[in-house]
Design an enzyme around this catalytic site. Sequence first.
Site, mmCIF file in Angstrom:
data_model
loop_
_atom_site.group_PDB
_atom_site.id
_atom_site.type_symbol
_atom_site.label_atom_id
_atom_site.label_comp_id
_atom_site.label_asym_id
_atom_site.label_seq_id
_atom_site.Cartn_x
_atom_site.Cartn_y
_atom_site.Cartn_z
ATOM 1 N N ASP A 1 0.779 -1.240 -0.355
ATOM 2 C CA ASP A 1 -0.126 0.388 0.254
ATOM 3 C C ASP A 1 1.032 0.712 -0.113
ATOM 4 O O ASP A 1 1.938 1.025 0.019
ATOM 5 C CB ASP A 1 -0.942 -0.070 0.903
ATOM 6 C CG ASP A 1 -2.030 1.144 1.172
ATOM 7 O OD1 ASP A 1 -2.639 1.657 0.002
ATOM 8 O OD2 ASP A 1 -2.088 1.936 2.122
ATOM 9 N N HIS B 1 -4.997 6.336 7.195
ATOM 10 C CA HIS B 1 -4.905 5.755 6.896
ATOM 11 C C HIS B 1 -3.448 5.797 7.163
ATOM 12 O O HIS B 1 -2.401 6.285 7.480
ATOM 13 C CB HIS B 1 -5.115 6.048 5.630
ATOM 14 C CG HIS B 1 -6.520 5.380 4.780
ATOM 15 N ND1 HIS B 1 -7.061 5.075 3.741
ATOM 16 C CD2 HIS B 1 -7.499 6.024 5.220
ATOM 17 C CE1 HIS B 1 -8.391 5.039 3.487
ATOM 18 N NE2 HIS B 1 -8.963 5.240 4.508
#
Length: 235
Positions: A7, A152
């Site tokens: 990610d 996040h």
Amino acid sequence: MRQIVLDTETTGLNPRTGDRIVEVGCVEIFNRKLTGRNLHYYVNPERDSDEAALAVHGLTTEFLSDKPKFHEIAEELREFVKDAEIIIHNAPFDLGFLNHEFERIGLPPFVDHCGGVIDTLVHAKELHPGKRNSLDALCDRYGISNAHRKLHGALLDSELLADVYLAMTRGQNMLSMDVEIEETGGGELLEAGPLGEIIVVSAAADELAEHDAVLAALDKGVKGECVWRKYSPQG
């Protein structure tokens, strides 16, 4: 099989307009087991993050100012993912940034260093059409706790996605329909001999009499011959 769940976090949405990577997180899976071997970097993007992006990841320009620039981590990242299958949620977004960063420093695109890409968002949409398939939604669906996910983060999201991927693909180790019967267990049925002789036990005389009495009552009810007479041994 070696797989890397990956990610990124970025300064914005479009690398072609100057947005850059600010964080990279990788989690290694080998033969469907987490190895505990991870790679994680905060990256100095040499620019500010958009307000919307900053609200998502919370990585300020000040925090990132003393972090390595992408060209300083590229070789280690390339070696870490080399020939592995890469697992990404919404892969086009992250790959767009990674390819752009690699090309900026004169390297072949990121995807050229990997052994293929799995997009878990595409897979989730196939499994759960019409449902929400964000990472948070998938965590809820598969019972994976994400209570600690306030913002996040590339490494945290990679760890969550690794758990989601393993849960989502559980039972899919063998996709072929050509299943061989083992020598034991199911195979024993194939080696069994022929069935023995079927034994037929006929009704006794008193049982036949009772049966005929029932049919006679049915005949009387329909004022004729009931359909069961066709199947009666007396018929």
